[in-house]
Write a protein that holds these residues in place. Sequence first.
Motif, short mmCIF file in Angstrom:
data_model
loop_
_atom_site.label_atom_id
_atom_site.label_comp_id
_atom_site.label_asym_id
_atom_site.label_seq_id
_atom_site.Cartn_x
_atom_site.Cartn_y
_atom_site.Cartn_z
N ARG A 103 0.87 -1.18 0.00
CA ARG A 103 0.00 0.00 0.00
C ARG A 103 0.90 1.22 0.00
O ARG A 103 1.60 1.51 0.98
N ALA A 137 3.14 7.41 -8.90
CA ALA A 137 1.84 6.83 -8.52
C ALA A 137 1.35 5.88 -9.61
O ALA A 137 0.91 4.76 -9.33
N ARG A 138 1.46 6.33 -10.84
CA ARG A 138 1.02 5.49 -11.97
C ARG A 138 1.84 4.21 -12.03
O ARG A 138 1.29 3.10 -12.16
N ARG A 168 1.02 1.79 -9.22
CA ARG A 168 -0.27 1.14 -9.48
C ARG A 168 -0.10 0.03 -10.53
O ARG A 168 -0.61 -1.08 -10.38
N GLU A 169 0.63 0.37 -11.59
CA GLU A 169 0.87 -0.62 -12.65
C GLU A 169 1.66 -1.82 -12.11
O GLU A 169 1.56 -2.92 -12.65
N GLU A 194 -1.64 -0.88 -4.15
CA GLU A 194 -2.81 -0.04 -3.88
C GLU A 194 -2.21 1.34 -3.60
O GLU A 194 -1.37 1.48 -2.72
N VAL A 195 -2.61 2.34 -4.37
CA VAL A 195 -1.91 3.63 -4.30
C VAL A 195 -2.84 4.77 -3.87
O VAL A 195 -3.92 4.94 -4.43
N THR A 196 -2.40 5.53 -2.88
CA THR A 196 -3.10 6.76 -2.48
C THR A 196 -2.17 7.93 -2.73
O THR A 196 -1.03 7.94 -2.28
N GLY A 205 -6.85 4.00 -11.53
CA GLY A 205 -6.77 3.06 -10.41
C GLY A 205 -6.15 3.63 -9.15
O GLY A 205 -6.01 2.93 -8.15
N VAL A 206 -5.74 4.91 -9.19
CA VAL A 206 -5.10 5.54 -8.04
C VAL A 206 -6.15 6.34 -7.25
O VAL A 206 -6.97 7.04 -7.83
N ARG A 207 -6.11 6.19 -5.92
CA ARG A 207 -7.02 6.97 -5.08
C ARG A 207 -6.34 8.31 -4.79
O ARG A 207 -5.19 8.35 -4.39
#
Length: 225
Positions: free
Chosen positions: A10, A41-42, A45-46, A50-52, A65-67
């Motif tokens: 995370r 972030a990208r 995620r790739e 799980e990315v915030t 897909g990023v929060r």
Amino acid sequence: FAPKLLAGQRVLITAGPTFEAMDPVRGITNLSSGKMGFAIARAAREAGAEVTLVAGPVHLPTPRGVRRIDVRSAQNMLEAVEGQVPGATVFIATAAVADWRPASSAEHKIKKDGSGQVPALAFVENPDILATVARSERARSGSLYCVGFAAESENLLEHASAKRARKGVPLLVGNIGPATFGQDDNALLLVDAQGHQELPRAPKAELGRQLVAEIARRLGVAAAP
Ligand code: C5P
């Protein structure tokens, strides 16, 4: 590039500038574009994380897909980050957080009164978000891997090593000059306990992927051949 290098992780990332208000319509900020943080972030995620992404005021689309949590000031950013630290396994601070904020923000717009008098601005220091997170129980117990950034105009290795120690983080990433604000490419110097290593000039999207792979390696996740 192994697609699932960060599966199960995370990742919490700060990006962009902060905006420090002096009244409801004015404030101080800086020219950070947020591009490096968004690229990381990208890439994270790739890589299956799980990315915030806690973002200051920037003009960038949210990676798929990023929060994303939008904030304005350093204090807002710290609050949002602290809310996300429980559960996070990696923290990457790319934000160009304002070092100071006006000591107070006027409730109403400060008026020009025609006398030629200018307002006197007093500043107070902002919290250091990275250092605060690095001091947290989660980071100190090894459950949260912290990565800092440094923008220096000279003696990058020396400054980056000193900053790594000062902030108390295992990995410090220096932007290899010239100023990269707003640019689409960058070059990075990674400094950790083992030494230093350069990621040569490349588009920020590519560097984001390389940095994610380097972080995964340091987390003990084996990179696919
Ligand atoms: O001390 P300096 O601003 O050069 O440190 C840069 C690093 O610390 C970056 O990772 C930046 O995101 C982080 N930082 C922070 N909060 C601050 C100042 C810097 O998280 N108030």
